[in-house]
Design a protein around this motif. Structure first.
Motif, PDB file in Angstrom:
ATOM      1  N   LEU A   6       0.845  -1.187   0.000  1.00  0.00           N
ATOM      2  CA  LEU A   6       0.000   0.000   0.000  1.00  0.00           C
ATOM      3  C   LEU A   6       0.884   1.242   0.000  1.00  0.00           C
ATOM      4  O   LEU A   6       1.817   1.341   0.795  1.00  0.00           O
ATOM      5  CB  LEU A   6      -0.864  -0.032   1.270  1.00  0.00           C
ATOM      6  CG  LEU A   6      -1.972   0.981   1.433  1.00  0.00           C
ATOM      7  CD1 LEU A   6      -3.072   0.750   0.400  1.00  0.00           C
ATOM      8  CD2 LEU A   6      -2.571   0.851   2.837  1.00  0.00           C
ATOM      9  N   ASN A   7       0.605   2.192  -0.895  1.00  0.00           N
ATOM     10  CA  ASN A   7       1.366   3.432  -0.934  1.00  0.00           C
ATOM     11  C   ASN A   7       1.072   4.226   0.343  1.00  0.00           C
ATOM     12  O   ASN A   7      -0.087   4.536   0.621  1.00  0.00           O
ATOM     13  CB  ASN A   7       0.978   4.249  -2.164  1.00  0.00           C
ATOM     14  CG  ASN A   7       1.774   5.520  -2.301  1.00  0.00           C
ATOM     15  OD1 ASN A   7       1.899   6.309  -1.372  1.00  0.00           O
ATOM     16  ND2 ASN A   7       2.302   5.727  -3.498  1.00  0.00           N
ATOM     17  N   PRO A   8       2.093   4.577   1.146  1.00  0.00           N
ATOM     18  CA  PRO A   8       1.840   5.251   2.420  1.00  0.00           C
ATOM     19  C   PRO A   8       1.316   6.680   2.268  1.00  0.00           C
ATOM     20  O   PRO A   8       0.697   7.207   3.186  1.00  0.00           O
ATOM     21  CB  PRO A   8       3.201   5.247   3.119  1.00  0.00           C
ATOM     22  CG  PRO A   8       4.196   5.021   2.054  1.00  0.00           C
ATOM     23  CD  PRO A   8       3.512   4.298   0.939  1.00  0.00           C
ATOM     24  N   ARG A  57       9.238   2.100   6.038  1.00  0.00           N
ATOM     25  CA  ARG A  57       8.032   2.914   6.229  1.00  0.00           C
ATOM     26  C   ARG A  57       6.931   2.636   5.223  1.00  0.00           C
ATOM     27  O   ARG A  57       5.894   3.289   5.238  1.00  0.00           O
ATOM     28  CB  ARG A  57       8.351   4.413   6.248  1.00  0.00           C
ATOM     29  CG  ARG A  57       9.336   4.858   7.305  1.00  0.00           C
ATOM     30  CD  ARG A  57       8.853   4.717   8.718  1.00  0.00           C
ATOM     31  NE  ARG A  57       7.633   5.462   8.965  1.00  0.00           N
ATOM     32  CZ  ARG A  57       6.807   5.238   9.975  1.00  0.00           C
ATOM     33  NH1 ARG A  57       7.061   4.295  10.831  1.00  0.00           N
ATOM     34  NH2 ARG A  57       5.724   5.954  10.140  1.00  0.00           N
ATOM     35  N   SER A  58       7.108   1.670   4.310  1.00  0.00           N
ATOM     36  CA  SER A  58       6.008   1.327   3.421  1.00  0.00           C
ATOM     37  C   SER A  58       4.985   0.511   4.197  1.00  0.00           C
ATOM     38  O   SER A  58       5.250   0.056   5.308  1.00  0.00           O
ATOM     39  CB  SER A  58       6.508   0.584   2.174  1.00  0.00           C
ATOM     40  OG  SER A  58       7.166  -0.588   2.525  1.00  0.00           O
ATOM     41  N   ARG A  59       3.811   0.359   3.628  1.00  0.00           N
ATOM     42  CA  ARG A  59       2.713  -0.320   4.331  1.00  0.00           C
ATOM     43  C   ARG A  59       2.371  -1.637   3.655  1.00  0.00           C
ATOM     44  O   ARG A  59       2.445  -1.759   2.439  1.00  0.00           O
ATOM     45  CB  ARG A  59       1.501   0.594   4.411  1.00  0.00           C
ATOM     46  CG  ARG A  59       1.809   1.786   5.311  1.00  0.00           C
ATOM     47  CD  ARG A  59       0.625   2.685   5.511  1.00  0.00           C
ATOM     48  NE  ARG A  59       1.002   3.763   6.416  1.00  0.00           N
ATOM     49  CZ  ARG A  59       0.522   3.899   7.646  1.00  0.00           C
ATOM     50  NH1 ARG A  59      -0.347   3.046   8.118  1.00  0.00           N
ATOM     51  NH2 ARG A  59       0.900   4.898   8.401  1.00  0.00           N
ATOM     52  N   ILE A  60       1.983  -2.590   4.496  1.00  0.00           N
ATOM     53  CA  ILE A  60       1.658  -3.948   4.063  1.00  0.00           C
ATOM     54  C   ILE A  60       0.271  -4.299   4.580  1.00  0.00           C
ATOM     55  O   ILE A  60      -0.067  -3.974   5.722  1.00  0.00           O
ATOM     56  CB  ILE A  60       2.659  -4.955   4.666  1.00  0.00           C
ATOM     57  CG1 ILE A  60       4.059  -4.717   4.134  1.00  0.00           C
ATOM     58  CG2 ILE A  60       2.224  -6.389   4.413  1.00  0.00           C
ATOM     59  CD1 ILE A  60       5.109  -5.558   4.851  1.00  0.00           C
ATOM     60  N   LEU A  61      -0.510  -4.990   3.769  1.00  0.00           N
ATOM     61  CA  LEU A  61      -1.791  -5.535   4.217  1.00  0.00           C
ATOM     62  C   LEU A  61      -1.733  -7.050   4.088  1.00  0.00           C
ATOM     63  O   LEU A  61      -1.287  -7.569   3.061  1.00  0.00           O
ATOM     64  CB  LEU A  61      -2.953  -5.016   3.358  1.00  0.00           C
ATOM     65  CG  LEU A  61      -3.182  -3.515   3.301  1.00  0.00           C
ATOM     66  CD1 LEU A  61      -4.344  -3.200   2.360  1.00  0.00           C
ATOM     67  CD2 LEU A  61      -3.455  -2.953   4.672  1.00  0.00           C
ATOM     68  N   ILE A  62      -2.177  -7.749   5.152  1.00  0.00           N
ATOM     69  CA  ILE A  62      -2.308  -9.210   5.074  1.00  0.00           C
ATOM     70  C   ILE A  62      -3.727  -9.566   5.512  1.00  0.00           C
ATOM     71  O   ILE A  62      -4.330  -8.854   6.327  1.00  0.00           O
ATOM     72  CB  ILE A  62      -1.269  -9.958   5.941  1.00  0.00           C
ATOM     73  CG1 ILE A  62      -1.444  -9.672   7.431  1.00  0.00           C
ATOM     74  CG2 ILE A  62       0.145  -9.646   5.461  1.00  0.00           C
ATOM     75  CD1 ILE A  62      -0.648 -10.597   8.339  1.00  0.00           C
ATOM     76  N   PRO A  63      -4.288 -10.653   4.975  1.00  0.00           N
ATOM     77  CA  PRO A  63      -5.647 -11.052   5.370  1.00  0.00           C
ATOM     78  C   PRO A  63      -5.723 -11.367   6.866  1.00  0.00           C
ATOM     79  O   PRO A  63      -4.798 -11.937   7.445  1.00  0.00           O
ATOM     80  CB  PRO A  63      -5.903 -12.310   4.538  1.00  0.00           C
ATOM     81  CG  PRO A  63      -4.916 -12.257   3.428  1.00  0.00           C
ATOM     82  CD  PRO A  63      -3.725 -11.533   3.963  1.00  0.00           C
ATOM     83  N   SER A  64      -6.834 -10.975   7.485  1.00  0.00           N
ATOM     84  CA  SER A  64      -7.062 -11.306   8.896  1.00  0.00           C
ATOM     85  C   SER A  64      -8.034 -12.476   8.985  1.00  0.00           C
ATOM     86  O   SER A  64      -8.610 -12.896   7.980  1.00  0.00           O
ATOM     87  CB  SER A  64      -7.635 -10.097   9.644  1.00  0.00           C
ATOM     88  OG  SER A  64      -8.966  -9.867   9.246  1.00  0.00           O
ATOM     89  N   GLU A  65      -8.249 -12.953  10.198  1.00  0.00           N
ATOM     90  CA  GLU A  65      -9.163 -14.081  10.407  1.00  0.00           C
ATOM     91  C   GLU A  65     -10.607 -13.687  10.116  1.00  0.00           C
ATOM     92  O   GLU A  65     -11.462 -14.535   9.909  1.00  0.00           O
ATOM     93  CB  GLU A  65      -9.082 -14.595  11.854  1.00  0.00           C
ATOM     94  CG  GLU A  65      -7.714 -15.035  12.312  1.00  0.00           C
ATOM     95  CD  GLU A  65      -6.935 -13.907  12.973  1.00  0.00           C
ATOM     96  OE1 GLU A  65      -7.527 -12.991  13.562  1.00  0.00           O
ATOM     97  OE2 GLU A  65      -5.697 -13.944  12.887  1.00  0.00           O
TER      98      GLU A  65
END
Length: 195
Positions: A6-8, A57-65
């Motif tokens: 994700l672009n911060p 400082r970049s952003r990461i998204l991972i699936p949650s439960e």
């Protein structure tokens, strides 16, 4: 499992690693403790174009439960001699403590009123909440928004999951939920390796 970049600055999705084709990652490890550490790390080849999206400082998204996403901020990367990049990140919601500081005082209101008053100064919105009671929160020293909201959740005897939502390739928002605890308040540790 996939890892989204994700672009911060713009919150636009830049790309993803999904272990299809050359968009691979290995040794992924998610450590999540109630009232404690929430971190995520993985390794990816340096030579793929997506590797550049996972820098300091970049952003990461991972699936949650729950079907939404958890957001992390990269705080360390390390490139090895064998052309691999290790990426280490921590939960993005901890940044709320830096976005705004709550002054000492007595705060009275419903959960929605107390939460919205603090969230107004952050990039997060109030999500699902399961209480309409009024409570009094006494703040004796300056605290960040995340610390304050954790205290509000404790006072209302609720858990405070934080989620990030997307729609297709579009980021749609960050939400703080206040929901009833499921089971006793155990200091559990969740460690997912190779999810």
């Amino acid at each position: 499992m996939k890892i989204l970049a994700l672009n911060p600055q713009t919150d636009m999705l830049l790309g993803e690693l999904n272990n299809r084709g050359n968009k691979i990652f290995t040794e992924d490890k998610h450590i999540k403790e109630i009232d404690g550490e929430n971190s995520f790390q993985f390794i990816t080849p340096i030579g793929i174009k997506e590797a550049k999206f996972f820098d300091q400082r970049s952003r990461i998204l991972i699936p949650s439960e729950t079907g939404s996403f958890e957001e992390f901020i990269v705080f360390h990367t390390n490139e090895s001699m064998d052309d691999k990049k290790q990426v280490v990140s921590t939960a993005a919601y901890t940044e709320m403590d830096k976005e705004y500081v709550i002054s000492p005082g007595t705060y009275v209101g419903t959960l929605a009123e107390l939460a919205n008053e603090a969230l107004e100064f952050t990039t997060y919105d109030l999500g699902i909440y399961e209480s309409i009671q009024r409570k009094t929160i006494v703040v004796t020293e300056h605290v960040g928004v995340y610390t304050y909201l954790s205290r509000v959740a404790k006072e209302f005897e609720l858990e405070m999951p934080i989620r990030t939502e997307t729609s297709g390739t579009r980021f749609t928002g960050r939400f703080v939920d206040f929901v009833k605890r499921i089971g006793p308040d155990l200091k559990r540790k969740l460690s997912m390796v190779g999810i």
